[in-house]
Every structure is written in C-alpha cells, then in structure tokens.
Motif scaffolding. Structure first.
Motif, PDB file in Angstrom:
ATOM      1  N   MET A  78      -2.643   1.004 -16.014  1.00 32.82           N
ATOM      2  CA  MET A  78      -1.370  -0.470 -16.252  1.00 32.82           C
ATOM      3  C   MET A  78      -0.250   0.310 -16.773  1.00 32.82           C
ATOM      4  O   MET A  78       0.125   0.108 -17.787  1.00 32.82           O
ATOM      5  N   VAL A  79       1.235  -0.350 -16.107  1.00 34.53           N
ATOM      6  CA  VAL A  79       2.302   0.755 -16.143  1.00 34.53           C
ATOM      7  C   VAL A  79       3.099  -0.129 -16.280  1.00 34.53           C
ATOM      8  O   VAL A  79       2.845  -2.064 -14.728  1.00 34.53           O
TER       9      VAL A  79
ATOM     10  N   VAL B 289      -1.943   2.037 -11.477  1.00 31.30           N
ATOM     11  CA  VAL B 289      -1.198   3.818 -11.482  1.00 31.30           C
ATOM     12  C   VAL B 289      -2.015   4.447 -11.169  1.00 31.30           C
ATOM     13  O   VAL B 289      -3.019   4.596 -12.621  1.00 31.30           O
ATOM     14  N   THR B 290      -2.581   4.945  -9.950  1.00 33.38           N
ATOM     15  CA  THR B 290      -4.291   5.762  -9.596  1.00 33.38           C
ATOM     16  C   THR B 290      -3.171   7.654 -10.511  1.00 33.38           C
ATOM     17  O   THR B 290      -2.231   7.739  -9.415  1.00 33.38           O
TER      18      THR B 290
ATOM     19  N   SER C 284       6.112   0.459 -21.288  1.00 34.27           N
ATOM     20  CA  SER C 284       4.250   0.778 -21.354  1.00 34.27           C
ATOM     21  C   SER C 284       3.642   0.955 -20.893  1.00 34.27           C
ATOM     22  O   SER C 284       3.910   1.449 -19.533  1.00 34.27           O
ATOM     23  N   ILE C 285       2.230   1.442 -21.221  1.00 35.74           N
ATOM     24  CA  ILE C 285       1.290   2.101 -20.298  1.00 35.74           C
ATOM     25  C   ILE C 285       0.036   1.780 -21.121  1.00 35.74           C
ATOM     26  O   ILE C 285      -0.727   2.255 -21.928  1.00 35.74           O
ATOM     27  N   ASP C 286      -0.421   1.072 -20.512  1.00 38.56           N
ATOM     28  CA  ASP C 286      -2.543   0.103 -21.233  1.00 38.56           C
ATOM     29  C   ASP C 286      -1.632   0.112 -22.421  1.00 38.56           C
ATOM     30  O   ASP C 286      -2.483   0.048 -23.559  1.00 38.56           O
ATOM     31  N   ASP C 287      -0.711  -0.955 -22.044  1.00 37.33           N
ATOM     32  CA  ASP C 287       0.208  -1.943 -23.405  1.00 37.33           C
ATOM     33  C   ASP C 287       0.040  -0.387 -24.430  1.00 37.33           C
ATOM     34  O   ASP C 287       0.292  -0.838 -26.266  1.00 37.33           O
ATOM     35  N   ILE C 288       0.112   0.928 -24.725  1.00 41.22           N
ATOM     36  CA  ILE C 288       0.822   1.510 -25.565  1.00 41.22           C
ATOM     37  C   ILE C 288       2.007   1.424 -24.983  1.00 41.22           C
ATOM     38  O   ILE C 288       2.774   2.370 -24.063  1.00 41.22           O
TER      39      ILE C 288
ATOM     40  N   ASP D  53       5.807   9.633 -25.558  1.00 41.13           N
ATOM     41  CA  ASP D  53       5.464   8.454 -25.746  1.00 41.13           C
ATOM     42  C   ASP D  53       3.896   8.417 -24.555  1.00 41.13           C
ATOM     43  O   ASP D  53       2.744   8.430 -24.646  1.00 41.13           O
ATOM     44  N   MET D  54       5.154   8.683 -23.756  1.00 40.26           N
ATOM     45  CA  MET D  54       3.985   8.820 -22.267  1.00 40.26           C
ATOM     46  C   MET D  54       3.645  10.244 -21.653  1.00 40.26           C
ATOM     47  O   MET D  54       2.090  10.192 -21.786  1.00 40.26           O
TER      48      MET D  54
END
Length: 468
Positions: free
Chosen positions: A356-357, A370-371, A330-334, A341-342
């Motif tokens: 947020m990863v 992660v920036t 997930s990334i940022d709760d996605i 998806d990514m």
C-alpha cells in the motif's frame, strides 16, 4: 570592652552550635551508612537484596538472558586458502610439494537452524578454498557454501551437525531508535564476545557503490574486525540484524557500526535457498529524494519523501495509477523520508507481493495498492557492468529498436567513468533485446575470442569497443 565580650560570647555559642550540628549530622550519616551499605562492602555479598533495599525496585534492563540465548548461536568463521609448498627449494614443477593451509581472514556467523544453516557476510568467505566454522564449544566443522549474494554481502553456509542452538529472525521494522541492542561476534579472533549499545539510526545509506543494499541499522555497539557476519539482537534475544560494517579510518571501532536489517537478511537467505540468487522487487518508478532546496524548486510544501520523476509503462506503479510528480511518503505505513527508507523496505519484499503506497498529489494525501515487479539484471563480468531490461517507451528516447540498459558499473569495470544509463544494443554484432539474449551470447562465446560491444548514448552517439 563590654561590646567585645558580647561578640566573643556570640562566637563561642556559634562554634558550639556548629560542632553540635556536625555531631548530629555525623550520627545520622552513620545510621544511613549502616542501613544502606554499598554492595561490595556487604560481607554476605547479597547485591540484589542491597539494591532492592536502596531503590525499592530492581532494574528491568538486563542483558544476561539475551546474551545466553545468543552466544551459542554465533560462530567463528575462518576463510582458509590452500597452497602447495615444496620441500626442495630448487623444485619449481607445477603442483609439486605438500599441501599447506593458511587463514586468509576471519569473521562471524549466525546459526539459523538446529541442523547447521548459517548466515554470514559474503566478504568474510570471499575467495576461500575452504570455510571452517568453530562453535562456541570449540568444535570445528568444514562448511559447505550453499549460496552467495555479493551485492548484498550475504553468504549462506551449512555444516553437518544437529541439535544446535540457533536464532530466529525478529522483525527489524519494529526496531526503534534509542533501543538497546547487543552485538555478538568474534572480534580479533576471540571467542564469542558481547557488546552493548543503542540503535543510533535506521535506513542509513553508506554510499557504497559496490553494494545493492543501502539501508543499514546504525548502532554504537562496539563492532571490530572479526564481528562481520555476527548477530545484532534486541534485549529479548531476537535477531534484528547481521553486523556488516564499520566506518573508521583505522579499521577499528570508533563509535559507529552498521547491520543489515533482519527482514532483508531473511529475504536474501530465503531467495538463496529457493532460487539460488536474490530476486529484487520494484515499484516501477524512478525517483528523486526530496530535500528543502528541491521542494522549493518544485514549489511543494513537503521536504521529505521521494519524488516520482518517471513511471515505467506497464509496471505495477503504472497500473496502480502513480504518475510523475507524486511524492511517496509511506509504504505499508512505513514512513518514507528518504530513498534508503524506500529501498530498504522494498528489498524485504518479494516480486508479486502487493504493498500500500501513500503519496501526495497536489497537496492531497492519497493511497493505492501496487503489485511489485521483478527487477531483472545480469552482470557482464568480462567488461564489469550490470545490465537490466528497458521498456519500449524508454527505447524510443534512445531512438533504438532494441538493447539493454547499463544499470551499474562494477568495481572491475573497463572504465573509471560512470557509464550507467548507456544502452548496449549489440554484442558480437548480434542485436540484444533482453538480458536472456546477453546471457546466451556470452555463454556460447569461446572464452579466448574477443567480444565486440556496441554502446548507445541518449544523444545518439554509438561506439563499438573490442574486449579481449
């Protein structure tokens, strides 16, 4: 004889009872029919009253308001070409004759501001010498092309108008599978047409090699030739996508249509306005999409997500502590179930933003911030390849001191083979260290001069080709 008389009496009694029952039921039916007439039999044609009387409530699903908000904000876009046609059939001199115009193709567009900013698909206006925009009130304007992103199939237009109806971008991350949506466009050169359907899938990858964007909203709303560039809206009239493609052997709708999510379209439009091109944000990792077979091979329980096979040194992912073998889910709760998806989510973000990863490492769920880095690319159109910069660590794998990596093969490539992954180390005998070096060499080259390009493969094979 007596027995037969008894049987006859029973039969007669049953018949009378049956007829009486039928009469009673028939009368009850008549009373029901009188109380609940179907709407089109009501002389007063009071449909709403009849439905409320019958159901006790009105339906909440109503597309009319969404349609009202949308139809005047969707325009007809015409791709016009100009040519000269001589009146004298024996006059073949260059530039002679009168100027004529012809329609090469047509599509749709969505007004984004009251002063005439319009988004459409790039393929709708590709190759046009003039772009005409017709509003729903039949007023026609000649549009200026403000920017194009061919890899994302987005183009930005501007017409000289004021106080136009427009649509604001909604949040495509909130779109749910099964949600009702409307597709608004101009199919078959008709004026604004509204069709309805549901969201069939999200983050759909069509496998198009000519596109940088592979994360579409799939719907079953009818989309036909001419709908391209039109609006996909929810029942609140919010713009959640730009209709882009259909999958059909005939070229007409057969049940599947695809739209660029609004969050991605919005980011592309903003980039075109501010920078003139699209800036791509990346984590700085190379990944493999997980499935059950690959999960079994890796001996991991998860069969969804993306498996990190390499982390670029010095990248945002490297600085955040991600490493080979981690599984991003997930990334940022996605939720990240697959590669699309990514990429779909990251393509809505800007370089420099922090995400947020969440990831699995040794079956333990972890998170890190992660920036995002910027993905620098340059297209060498003369040979049909797209190149990007390469880290020093990866350069060592090639045994090279400098070079740029072929990221993608373009449709007009000099070869039919997939040569992505090869390194270009020299152009016209000059070493290249960055895509800026490549740009400078090509910009300073005489267009009539040949171009020498040196390629290097991972196994150390080096070849130089001359392109004229």
């Amino acid at each position: 004889m007596k027995k037969n008389v008894q049987l006859l009496s029973i039969a007669l009694f049953a018949s009378v009872l049956s007829i009486s029952g039928y009469k009673i039921f028939d009368k009850e039916s008549e009373s029901v029919t009188q109380e609940y007439k179907i709407p089109w039999q009501n002389q007063n044609n009071n449909t709403k009253t009849q439905l409320a009387s019958y159901t006790g409530e009105t339906s909440e699903l109503n597309f009319t308001e969404a349609a009202k908000k949308t139809v005047n904000a969707v325009v007809h876009v015409k791709n016009v070409t100009t040519f000269r046609q001589s009146r004298n059939p024996f006059d073949y001199s260059y530039g002679s004759g009168e100027t004529r115009k012809a329609i090469r193709g047509a599509g749709s567009g969505v007004i984004l501001s009251p002063d005439g900013l319009i988004v459409t698909n790039n393929h709708v206006i590709e190759g046009a010498s003039e772009v005409q925009v017709t509003l729903n009130n039949n007023k026609t304007y000649v549009a200026e092309v403000l920017g194009k992103a061919p890899g994302n199939d987005i183009a930005l237009l501007k017409i000289d108008a004021t106080e136009l109806d427009f649509l604001a971008f909604g949040d495509s991350n909130d779109v749910q599978v099964g949600e009702w949506v409307l597709a608004v466009g101009n199919p078959f050169n008709l004026t604004s047409t509204v069709t309805a359907g549901i969201v069939s899938a999200k983050a759909r990858d069509l496998g198009r090699s000519d596109s940088n964007f592979q994360s579409f909203i799939q719907t079953d709303a009818a989309v036909n030739p001419g709908n391209s560039g039109g609006a996909l809206v929810n029942t609140r009239g919010e713009l959640i996508g730009i209709n882009t493609a259909i999958t059909s052997q005939t070229g007409s709708f057969i049940g599947y249509s695809f739209a660029i999510p609004s969050n991605n379209a919005k980011k592309i439009v903003e980039d075109l306005i501010e920078f003139g091109n699209v800036r791509k944000a990346i984590l700085g990792v190379k990944v493999i999409e997980l499935n059950s077979a690959f999960a079994k091979q890796l001996e991991v329980e998860s069969s969804q997500g993306v498996y990190i096979k390499d982390v670029e040194e010095g990248s945002g992912a490297h600085e955040a502590g991600l490493r080979e073998g981690d599984i991003i889910n997930s990334i940022d709760d996605i939720k990240i179930r697959k590669f699309a998806d990514m990429t779909g989510y990251l393509n809505s973000k800007n370089p420099g933003e922090t995400v947020m990863v969440s990831y699995l490492r040794n079956d333990k769920q972890l998170t890190t911030d992660v920036t995002l880095d910027i993905f620098k690319v340059y297209q060498i159109k003369d040979i049909g390849v797209e190149v990007t910069e390469i880290s020093e660590a990866d350069l060592k794998k090639y045994g090279a001191e400098s070079g740029v990596l072929i990221n993608k093969v373009l449709p007009n490539s000099f070869t039919k083979s997939d040569i992505s992954g090869l390194l270009i180390t020299k152009i016209n005998e000059k070493k290249v260290n960055s895509i800026e070096d490549v740009r400078a060499i090509i910009d300073n080259k005489d267009p009539d001069d040949p171009m020498l390009v040196t390629f290097l493969s991972l196994n150390g094979q080096e070849k130089t080709y001359v392109f004229r």
